[in-house]
Design a protein around this motif. Sequence first.
Motif, PDB file in Angstrom:
ATOM      1  N   GLN A   1       0.902  -1.293  -0.071  1.00 29.88           N
ATOM      2  CA  GLN A   1      -0.089   0.288  -0.013  1.00 29.88           C
ATOM      3  C   GLN A   1       0.766   1.295   0.045  1.00 29.88           C
ATOM      4  OE1 GLN A   1       0.173  -2.216   2.480  1.00 29.88           O
ATOM      5  NE2 GLN A   1      -0.464  -1.784   4.382  1.00 29.88           N
ATOM      6  N   PHE A   2       2.097   1.200   0.123  1.00 32.63           N
ATOM      7  CA  PHE A   2       3.108   2.432   0.196  1.00 32.63           C
ATOM      8  C   PHE A   2       4.000   2.381  -1.001  1.00 32.63           C
ATOM      9  CE2 PHE A   2       1.651   1.872   4.637  1.00 32.63           C
ATOM     10  CZ  PHE A   2       1.358   3.033   4.796  1.00 32.63           C
ATOM     11  N   ARG A   3       3.820   1.442  -1.875  1.00 37.14           N
ATOM     12  CA  ARG A   3       4.659   1.199  -2.896  1.00 37.14           C
ATOM     13  C   ARG A   3       4.192   2.795  -4.066  1.00 37.14           C
ATOM     14  NH1 ARG A   3       4.141  -5.118  -3.635  1.00 37.14           N
ATOM     15  NH2 ARG A   3       5.482  -5.423  -1.687  1.00 37.14           N
ATOM     16  N   LYS A   4       5.020   2.864  -4.669  1.00 35.29           N
ATOM     17  CA  LYS A   4       4.765   4.339  -5.959  1.00 35.29           C
ATOM     18  C   LYS A   4       4.858   5.403  -5.036  1.00 35.29           C
ATOM     19  CE  LYS A   4       4.264   1.475  -9.311  1.00 35.29           C
ATOM     20  NZ  LYS A   4       5.431   1.206  -9.882  1.00 35.29           N
ATOM     21  N   TRP A   5       5.296   5.469  -3.923  1.00 34.05           N
ATOM     22  CA  TRP A   5       5.417   6.749  -2.971  1.00 34.05           C
ATOM     23  C   TRP A   5       6.918   7.377  -2.937  1.00 34.05           C
ATOM     24  CZ3 TRP A   5       2.056   7.461   2.032  1.00 34.05           C
ATOM     25  CH2 TRP A   5       0.917   7.125   1.628  1.00 34.05           C
ATOM     26  N   GLY A   6       7.787   6.655  -3.679  1.00 28.43           N
ATOM     27  CA  GLY A   6       8.891   7.015  -3.520  1.00 28.43           C
ATOM     28  C   GLY A   6      10.009   6.340  -2.375  1.00 28.43           C
ATOM     29  N   ILE A   7       9.341   5.549  -1.600  1.00 27.51           N
ATOM     30  CA  ILE A   7      10.001   5.078  -0.371  1.00 27.51           C
ATOM     31  C   ILE A   7      11.295   4.027  -1.011  1.00 27.51           C
ATOM     32  CG2 ILE A   7       9.800   3.714   1.660  1.00 27.51           C
ATOM     33  CD1 ILE A   7       6.683   4.540   1.761  1.00 27.51           C
ATOM     34  N   GLY A   8      10.999   3.365  -1.880  1.00 22.98           N
ATOM     35  CA  GLY A   8      12.114   2.177  -2.348  1.00 22.98           C
ATOM     36  C   GLY A   8      12.950   3.090  -2.983  1.00 22.98           C
ATOM     37  N   GLU A   9      12.830   4.138  -3.508  1.00 24.08           N
ATOM     38  CA  GLU A   9      13.873   4.952  -4.217  1.00 24.08           C
ATOM     39  C   GLU A   9      14.719   5.729  -2.869  1.00 24.08           C
ATOM     40  OE1 GLU A   9      13.594   6.883  -7.706  1.00 24.08           O
ATOM     41  OE2 GLU A   9      12.104   5.425  -8.366  1.00 24.08           O
ATOM     42  N   THR A  10      14.203   6.201  -2.095  1.00 24.71           N
ATOM     43  CA  THR A  10      14.775   6.737  -0.959  1.00 24.71           C
ATOM     44  C   THR A  10      15.698   5.638  -0.168  1.00 24.71           C
ATOM     45  OG1 THR A  10      13.061   8.436  -0.610  1.00 24.71           O
ATOM     46  CG2 THR A  10      14.538   8.092   1.181  1.00 24.71           C
ATOM     47  N   LEU A  11      15.168   4.643   0.115  1.00 22.27           N
ATOM     48  CA  LEU A  11      15.778   3.604   0.605  1.00 22.27           C
ATOM     49  C   LEU A  11      17.071   2.973  -0.095  1.00 22.27           C
ATOM     50  CD1 LEU A  11      13.015   1.261   1.889  1.00 22.27           C
ATOM     51  CD2 LEU A  11      14.568   2.732   3.194  1.00 22.27           C
ATOM     52  N   ILE A  12      17.031   2.825  -1.542  1.00 25.82           N
ATOM     53  CA  ILE A  12      18.044   2.496  -2.304  1.00 25.82           C
ATOM     54  C   ILE A  12      19.040   3.599  -2.401  1.00 25.82           C
ATOM     55  CG2 ILE A  12      17.117   2.760  -4.412  1.00 25.82           C
ATOM     56  CD1 ILE A  12      18.383  -0.316  -4.978  1.00 25.82           C
ATOM     57  N   ARG A  13      18.829   4.646  -2.650  1.00 31.11           N
ATOM     58  CA  ARG A  13      19.338   5.862  -2.637  1.00 31.11           C
ATOM     59  C   ARG A  13      20.393   5.924  -1.554  1.00 31.11           C
ATOM     60  NH1 ARG A  13      16.442   9.939  -2.455  1.00 31.11           N
ATOM     61  NH2 ARG A  13      15.531   9.756  -4.602  1.00 31.11           N
ATOM     62  N   ASN A  14      19.853   5.917  -0.453  1.00 29.60           N
ATOM     63  CA  ASN A  14      20.519   6.052   0.745  1.00 29.60           C
ATOM     64  C   ASN A  14      21.521   4.936   1.020  1.00 29.60           C
ATOM     65  OD1 ASN A  14      19.222   8.561   1.327  1.00 29.60           O
ATOM     66  ND2 ASN A  14      17.823   7.720   2.782  1.00 29.60           N
ATOM     67  N   SER A  15      21.083   3.742   0.540  1.00 32.38           N
ATOM     68  CA  SER A  15      22.124   2.566   0.923  1.00 32.38           C
ATOM     69  C   SER A  15      23.016   2.591  -0.064  1.00 32.38           C
ATOM     70  CB  SER A  15      21.215   1.241   0.540  1.00 32.38           C
ATOM     71  OG  SER A  15      20.192   1.205   1.797  1.00 32.38           O
ATOM     72  N   ILE A  16      22.898   2.889  -1.208  1.00 30.58           N
ATOM     73  CA  ILE A  16      23.955   3.053  -2.146  1.00 30.58           C
ATOM     74  C   ILE A  16      25.043   4.113  -1.846  1.00 30.58           C
ATOM     75  CG2 ILE A  16      24.625   3.834  -4.710  1.00 30.58           C
ATOM     76  CD1 ILE A  16      22.096   2.308  -5.476  1.00 30.58           C
ATOM     77  N   LYS A  17      24.352   5.312  -1.032  1.00 25.53           N
ATOM     78  CA  LYS A  17      25.420   6.380  -0.840  1.00 25.53           C
ATOM     79  C   LYS A  17      26.076   5.902   0.468  1.00 25.53           C
ATOM     80  CE  LYS A  17      25.739  10.996   0.673  1.00 25.53           C
ATOM     81  NZ  LYS A  17      26.816  10.862   1.683  1.00 25.53           N
ATOM     82  N   TRP A  18      25.690   5.241   1.385  1.00 23.36           N
ATOM     83  CA  TRP A  18      26.584   4.600   2.256  1.00 23.36           C
ATOM     84  C   TRP A  18      27.745   3.547   1.835  1.00 23.36           C
ATOM     85  CZ3 TRP A  18      26.751  -0.292   4.292  1.00 23.36           C
ATOM     86  CH2 TRP A  18      27.673  -0.567   5.300  1.00 23.36           C
ATOM     87  N   LEU A  19      26.971   2.680   0.966  1.00 27.93           N
ATOM     88  CA  LEU A  19      28.189   1.813   0.334  1.00 27.93           C
ATOM     89  C   LEU A  19      29.234   2.467  -0.251  1.00 27.93           C
ATOM     90  CD1 LEU A  19      25.488  -0.921  -0.777  1.00 27.93           C
ATOM     91  CD2 LEU A  19      27.395  -1.208   1.053  1.00 27.93           C
ATOM     92  N   GLU A  20      28.898   3.630  -0.946  1.00 24.18           N
ATOM     93  CA  GLU A  20      29.907   4.201  -1.791  1.00 24.18           C
ATOM     94  C   GLU A  20      30.651   5.010  -0.928  1.00 24.18           C
ATOM     95  OE1 GLU A  20      27.567   6.537  -4.577  1.00 24.18           O
ATOM     96  OE2 GLU A  20      27.610   4.836  -5.997  1.00 24.18           O
ATOM     97  N   ASP A  21      30.207   5.596   0.023  1.00 27.98           N
ATOM     98  CA  ASP A  21      30.877   6.376   1.039  1.00 27.98           C
ATOM     99  C   ASP A  21      31.972   5.385   1.864  1.00 27.98           C
ATOM    100  OD1 ASP A  21      29.662   8.607   0.372  1.00 27.98           O
ATOM    101  OD2 ASP A  21      28.472   8.856   2.214  1.00 27.98           O
ATOM    102  N   GLU A  22      31.649   4.356   1.933  1.00 30.02           N
ATOM    103  CA  GLU A  22      32.321   3.249   2.658  1.00 30.02           C
ATOM    104  C   GLU A  22      33.504   2.716   1.572  1.00 30.02           C
ATOM    105  OE1 GLU A  22      32.309   2.222   5.922  1.00 30.02           O
ATOM    106  OE2 GLU A  22      30.967   3.901   6.300  1.00 30.02           O
ATOM    107  N   GLY A  23      33.485   3.179   0.486  1.00 31.84           N
ATOM    108  CA  GLY A  23      34.740   2.794  -0.441  1.00 31.84           C
ATOM    109  C   GLY A  23      34.483   1.784  -0.983  1.00 31.84           C
ATOM    110  N   VAL A  24      33.396   0.833  -1.285  1.00 35.94           N
ATOM    111  CA  VAL A  24      33.266  -0.441  -1.986  1.00 35.94           C
ATOM    112  C   VAL A  24      33.429  -0.215  -3.396  1.00 35.94           C
ATOM    113  CG1 VAL A  24      31.550  -1.319  -0.303  1.00 35.94           C
ATOM    114  CG2 VAL A  24      30.740  -0.237  -2.222  1.00 35.94           C
ATOM    115  N   GLN A  25      34.097  -1.231  -3.965  1.00 37.87           N
ATOM    116  CA  GLN A  25      34.436  -1.467  -5.313  1.00 37.87           C
ATOM    117  C   GLN A  25      33.305  -1.435  -6.431  1.00 37.87           C
ATOM    118  OE1 GLN A  25      37.511  -0.483  -6.467  1.00 37.87           O
ATOM    119  NE2 GLN A  25      37.817   0.199  -4.242  1.00 37.87           N
ATOM    120  N   SER A  26      32.316  -2.341  -5.684  1.00 38.16           N
ATOM    121  CA  SER A  26      30.918  -2.739  -6.608  1.00 38.16           C
ATOM    122  C   SER A  26      29.971  -3.134  -5.680  1.00 38.16           C
ATOM    123  CB  SER A  26      31.437  -3.997  -7.468  1.00 38.16           C
ATOM    124  OG  SER A  26      31.563  -4.931  -6.425  1.00 38.16           O
ATOM    125  N   ILE A  27      28.780  -2.936  -6.227  1.00 33.99           N
ATOM    126  CA  ILE A  27      27.597  -3.075  -5.254  1.00 33.99           C
ATOM    127  C   ILE A  27      26.737  -4.061  -6.193  1.00 33.99           C
ATOM    128  CG2 ILE A  27      25.562  -2.234  -4.131  1.00 33.99           C
ATOM    129  CD1 ILE A  27      26.744   0.676  -4.507  1.00 33.99           C
TER     130      ILE A  27
END
Length: 150
Positions: free
Chosen positions: A92-118
């Motif tokens: 019931q909360f899909r299409k609200w941009g929640i998934g986009e916010t979650l993955i954006r923040n997760s990718i940023k955390w991983l990149e900030d941690e210096g990973v080579q790939s995700i």
Amino acid sequence: MKDKISIEILPTEQIDLIQPLWEDLRRYLQERSIHFTNHMQRLSFEKRKMGLLEKEALHLLLAKNNATPVGYCVSAIEDGEGMIESLFVSSQFRKWGIGETLIRNSIKWLEDEGVQSISLNVSSGNEQVMAFYRKWGFEVNLYKLTKVNP
């Protein structure tokens, strides 16, 4: 309402807060699985949690509508590689941009941690999420075929 959605970073000690949503994801995947229904049914949160807690680094995000959890994303680092371990948003909360916010923040955390790939895994029967992940730069790298004995 959309304006009541918040995203929280959970300490690993609070990983159990995602269990009800993880169970919803398990049931969702079980319903869509053609070949692995029994396998999905046997999955347990406790076993999954123990595997996650063994990772070098773990990042837990919880989306809430007021105080009610409505989505989560778990990302981890192992041997310098990033992994989106699990992502789910209640239907019931899909299409609200929640998934986009979650993955954006997760990718940023991983990149900030210096990973080579995700990387991430998509379960058989859940192929409709491929377009979502492609928007974030993910492409199929390999096909893994599994034989599960009854």
